[in-house]
Scaffold this motif. Sequence first.
Motif, PDB file in Angstrom:
ATOM      1  N   LYS A 180       0.807  -1.214   0.000  1.00 50.79           N
ATOM      2  CA  LYS A 180       0.000   0.000   0.000  1.00 50.79           C
ATOM      3  C   LYS A 180       0.840   1.265   0.000  1.00 50.79           C
ATOM      4  CE  LYS A 180      -4.147  -2.059   1.946  1.00 50.79           C
ATOM      5  NZ  LYS A 180      -5.172  -2.028   3.022  1.00 50.79           N
ATOM      6  N   PHE A 181       2.099   1.164   0.412  1.00 51.45           N
ATOM      7  CA  PHE A 181       2.971   2.328   0.402  1.00 51.45           C
ATOM      8  C   PHE A 181       4.102   2.154  -0.601  1.00 51.45           C
ATOM      9  CE2 PHE A 181       0.823   2.543   4.458  1.00 51.45           C
ATOM     10  CZ  PHE A 181       0.513   3.892   4.578  1.00 51.45           C
ATOM     11  N   ALA A 182       3.888   1.291  -1.605  1.00 56.72           N
ATOM     12  CA  ALA A 182       4.912   1.067  -2.624  1.00 56.72           C
ATOM     13  C   ALA A 182       5.033   2.285  -3.529  1.00 56.72           C
ATOM     14  CB  ALA A 182       4.580  -0.174  -3.460  1.00 56.72           C
ATOM     15  N   GLY A 183       6.217   2.472  -4.063  1.00 56.72           N
ATOM     16  CA  GLY A 183       6.426   3.569  -4.986  1.00 56.72           C
ATOM     17  C   GLY A 183       5.823   3.261  -6.348  1.00 56.72           C
ATOM     18  N   ALA A 184       5.920   4.235  -7.231  1.00 60.44           N
ATOM     19  CA  ALA A 184       5.376   4.078  -8.566  1.00 60.44           C
ATOM     20  C   ALA A 184       6.045   2.912  -9.284  1.00 60.44           C
ATOM     21  CB  ALA A 184       5.575   5.366  -9.369  1.00 60.44           C
ATOM     22  N   GLY A 185       5.236   2.087  -9.923  1.00 58.49           N
ATOM     23  CA  GLY A 185       5.755   0.967 -10.690  1.00 58.49           C
ATOM     24  C   GLY A 185       5.936  -0.311  -9.909  1.00 58.49           C
ATOM     25  N   ALA A 186       5.837  -0.254  -8.568  1.00 57.54           N
ATOM     26  CA  ALA A 186       6.047  -1.448  -7.748  1.00 57.54           C
ATOM     27  C   ALA A 186       4.747  -1.959  -7.133  1.00 57.54           C
ATOM     28  CB  ALA A 186       7.064  -1.162  -6.645  1.00 57.54           C
ATOM     29  N   GLY A 187       3.629  -1.301  -7.416  1.00 58.79           N
ATOM     30  CA  GLY A 187       2.375  -1.657  -6.773  1.00 58.79           C
ATOM     31  C   GLY A 187       1.903  -3.063  -7.082  1.00 58.79           C
ATOM     32  N   ASP A 188       1.917  -3.467  -8.360  1.00 58.80           N
ATOM     33  CA  ASP A 188       1.409  -4.787  -8.743  1.00 58.80           C
ATOM     34  C   ASP A 188       2.258  -5.908  -8.155  1.00 58.80           C
ATOM     35  OD1 ASP A 188      -0.631  -3.587 -10.127  1.00 58.80           O
ATOM     36  OD2 ASP A 188       0.342  -3.725 -12.087  1.00 58.80           O
ATOM     37  N   ALA A 189       3.582  -5.750  -8.193  1.00 55.67           N
ATOM     38  CA  ALA A 189       4.455  -6.785  -7.638  1.00 55.67           C
ATOM     39  C   ALA A 189       4.277  -6.906  -6.133  1.00 55.67           C
ATOM     40  CB  ALA A 189       5.911  -6.474  -7.981  1.00 55.67           C
ATOM     41  N   ARG A 190       4.168  -5.782  -5.445  1.00 53.50           N
ATOM     42  CA  ARG A 190       3.957  -5.806  -4.000  1.00 53.50           C
ATOM     43  C   ARG A 190       2.599  -6.396  -3.651  1.00 53.50           C
ATOM     44  NH1 ARG A 190       8.811  -5.478  -1.551  1.00 53.50           N
ATOM     45  NH2 ARG A 190       9.905  -3.530  -1.975  1.00 53.50           N
ATOM     46  N   ARG A 191       1.602  -6.088  -4.458  1.00 55.24           N
ATOM     47  CA  ARG A 191       0.273  -6.645  -4.192  1.00 55.24           C
ATOM     48  C   ARG A 191       0.273  -8.156  -4.385  1.00 55.24           C
ATOM     49  NH1 ARG A 191      -5.268  -5.933  -7.748  1.00 55.24           N
ATOM     50  NH2 ARG A 191      -6.530  -7.352  -6.483  1.00 55.24           N
ATOM     51  N   LEU A 192       0.941  -8.634  -5.440  1.00 55.22           N
ATOM     52  CA  LEU A 192       1.009 -10.071  -5.668  1.00 55.22           C
ATOM     53  C   LEU A 192       1.708 -10.764  -4.508  1.00 55.22           C
ATOM     54  CD1 LEU A 192       0.622 -12.565  -7.421  1.00 55.22           C
ATOM     55  CD2 LEU A 192       2.743 -11.979  -8.615  1.00 55.22           C
ATOM     56  N   GLU A 193       2.795 -10.169  -4.000  1.00 55.89           N
ATOM     57  CA  GLU A 193       3.487 -10.743  -2.849  1.00 55.89           C
ATOM     58  C   GLU A 193       2.546 -10.850  -1.648  1.00 55.89           C
ATOM     59  OE1 GLU A 193       7.351  -9.716   0.009  1.00 55.89           O
ATOM     60  OE2 GLU A 193       6.305  -8.136  -1.086  1.00 55.89           O
ATOM     61  N   TYR A 194       1.809  -9.773  -1.401  1.00 60.03           N
ATOM     62  CA  TYR A 194       0.875  -9.774  -0.266  1.00 60.03           C
ATOM     63  C   TYR A 194      -0.222 -10.821  -0.452  1.00 60.03           C
ATOM     64  CZ  TYR A 194      -3.380  -8.469   2.175  1.00 60.03           C
ATOM     65  OH  TYR A 194      -4.556  -8.517   2.894  1.00 60.03           O
ATOM     66  N   GLU A 195      -0.811 -10.862  -1.637  1.00 60.49           N
ATOM     67  CA  GLU A 195      -1.917 -11.796  -1.885  1.00 60.49           C
ATOM     68  C   GLU A 195      -1.455 -13.251  -1.737  1.00 60.49           C
ATOM     69  OE1 GLU A 195      -4.960 -11.083  -2.205  1.00 60.49           O
ATOM     70  OE2 GLU A 195      -5.209  -9.090  -3.065  1.00 60.49           O
ATOM     71  N   GLN A 196      -0.249 -13.558  -2.190  1.00 58.25           N
ATOM     72  CA  GLN A 196       0.259 -14.925  -2.073  1.00 58.25           C
ATOM     73  C   GLN A 196       0.502 -15.305  -0.617  1.00 58.25           C
ATOM     74  OE1 GLN A 196       3.634 -14.653  -4.731  1.00 58.25           O
ATOM     75  NE2 GLN A 196       2.512 -15.626  -6.415  1.00 58.25           N
ATOM     76  N   LEU A 197       1.086 -14.392   0.160  1.00 56.90           N
ATOM     77  CA  LEU A 197       1.313 -14.676   1.575  1.00 56.90           C
ATOM     78  C   LEU A 197      -0.007 -14.792   2.328  1.00 56.90           C
ATOM     79  CD1 LEU A 197       4.326 -12.286   2.271  1.00 56.90           C
ATOM     80  CD2 LEU A 197       4.386 -14.771   2.019  1.00 56.90           C
ATOM     81  N   ALA A 198      -0.956 -13.916   2.006  1.00 57.05           N
ATOM     82  CA  ALA A 198      -2.259 -13.976   2.668  1.00 57.05           C
ATOM     83  C   ALA A 198      -2.990 -15.272   2.334  1.00 57.05           C
ATOM     84  CB  ALA A 198      -3.100 -12.766   2.264  1.00 57.05           C
ATOM     85  N   ALA A 199      -2.867 -15.741   1.084  1.00 55.84           N
ATOM     86  CA  ALA A 199      -3.506 -17.000   0.704  1.00 55.84           C
ATOM     87  C   ALA A 199      -2.859 -18.173   1.425  1.00 55.84           C
ATOM     88  CB  ALA A 199      -3.423 -17.182  -0.810  1.00 55.84           C
ATOM     89  N   THR A 200      -1.543 -18.139   1.592  1.00 52.10           N
ATOM     90  CA  THR A 200      -0.859 -19.210   2.330  1.00 52.10           C
ATOM     91  C   THR A 200      -1.356 -19.271   3.767  1.00 52.10           C
ATOM     92  OG1 THR A 200       1.113 -18.985   0.948  1.00 52.10           O
ATOM     93  CG2 THR A 200       1.391 -20.067   3.073  1.00 52.10           C
ATOM     94  N   LEU A 201      -1.514 -18.125   4.400  1.00 49.57           N
ATOM     95  CA  LEU A 201      -1.998 -18.091   5.776  1.00 49.57           C
ATOM     96  C   LEU A 201      -3.451 -18.534   5.838  1.00 49.57           C
ATOM     97  CD1 LEU A 201      -1.574 -17.364   8.748  1.00 49.57           C
ATOM     98  CD2 LEU A 201      -2.209 -14.996   8.180  1.00 49.57           C
ATOM     99  N   ALA A 202      -4.273 -18.104   4.885  1.00 49.24           N
ATOM    100  CA  ALA A 202      -5.681 -18.479   4.895  1.00 49.24           C
ATOM    101  C   ALA A 202      -5.880 -19.971   4.669  1.00 49.24           C
ATOM    102  CB  ALA A 202      -6.429 -17.679   3.827  1.00 49.24           C
ATOM    103  N   ASN A 203      -4.996 -20.604   3.928  1.00 44.72           N
ATOM    104  CA  ASN A 203      -5.112 -22.035   3.653  1.00 44.72           C
ATOM    105  C   ASN A 203      -4.478 -22.900   4.742  1.00 44.72           C
ATOM    106  OD1 ASN A 203      -6.529 -21.845   1.261  1.00 44.72           O
ATOM    107  ND2 ASN A 203      -4.699 -21.752  -0.019  1.00 44.72           N
TER     108      ASN A 203
END
Length: 207
Positions: A180-203
């Motif tokens: 959420k505080f990523a700089g320009a151009g890094a938002g999608d990669a940071r979001r994918l990292e977060y979503e993957q970690l969150a899915a691992t925890l949820a599963n």
Amino acid sequence: MRRAWLAAALCCALPSAAVTAQQRQVVIYRCTDASGQVTVQNDVACPPGTRQRKQVIDVPPPLPSYQPRDVRMPAVVAEERAQADAAIAAALPPPVPAAARQPPPPLFQCSTWDQQQYLTEEATPQERCAPLQVVGLDGVSPQGAARACQTVVDACQPVAAEALCQAWQRRVDEAEFRWKFAGAGAGDARRLEYEQLAATLANSACP
């Protein structure tokens, strides 16, 4: 009566138009006194006894107010978001039924040479180059001296089983903050990292 009303309306509108026109120009006065000292002032004539040079400058109109990209191009932004959502959804693992969930993967608590703490799934500690202070024969660091460093290995230890769920939650929270505080151009990669970690925890079997 109607003509008189129109004439009155035009008379009332003229001063406003004149003020607008005046506001678009600035008069600059360059004043030179007897000793040759120069002063510059706006919209105020030079004092008596000085040589005056007058210049009228047109002030450019104000720039239009800034509008975000999603306001200027809503259709394009919506399409880009839809494509990003689809790509992230395709990269995530499918949900695991509650009865089949297992403890989350192991984590390691690591510390760098400068005492920076982080969590990782990598069992092999990372190597880093810790800077060394370069000094001369007199014991003083010379200016412009070449930089040197030595290779050091991060200190890591496995997270205990009873603290694993809490550590994973912290890792997910940190990834969300980076996204959420990523700089320009890094938002999608940071979001994918977060979503993957969150899915691992949820599963996992963590509550």
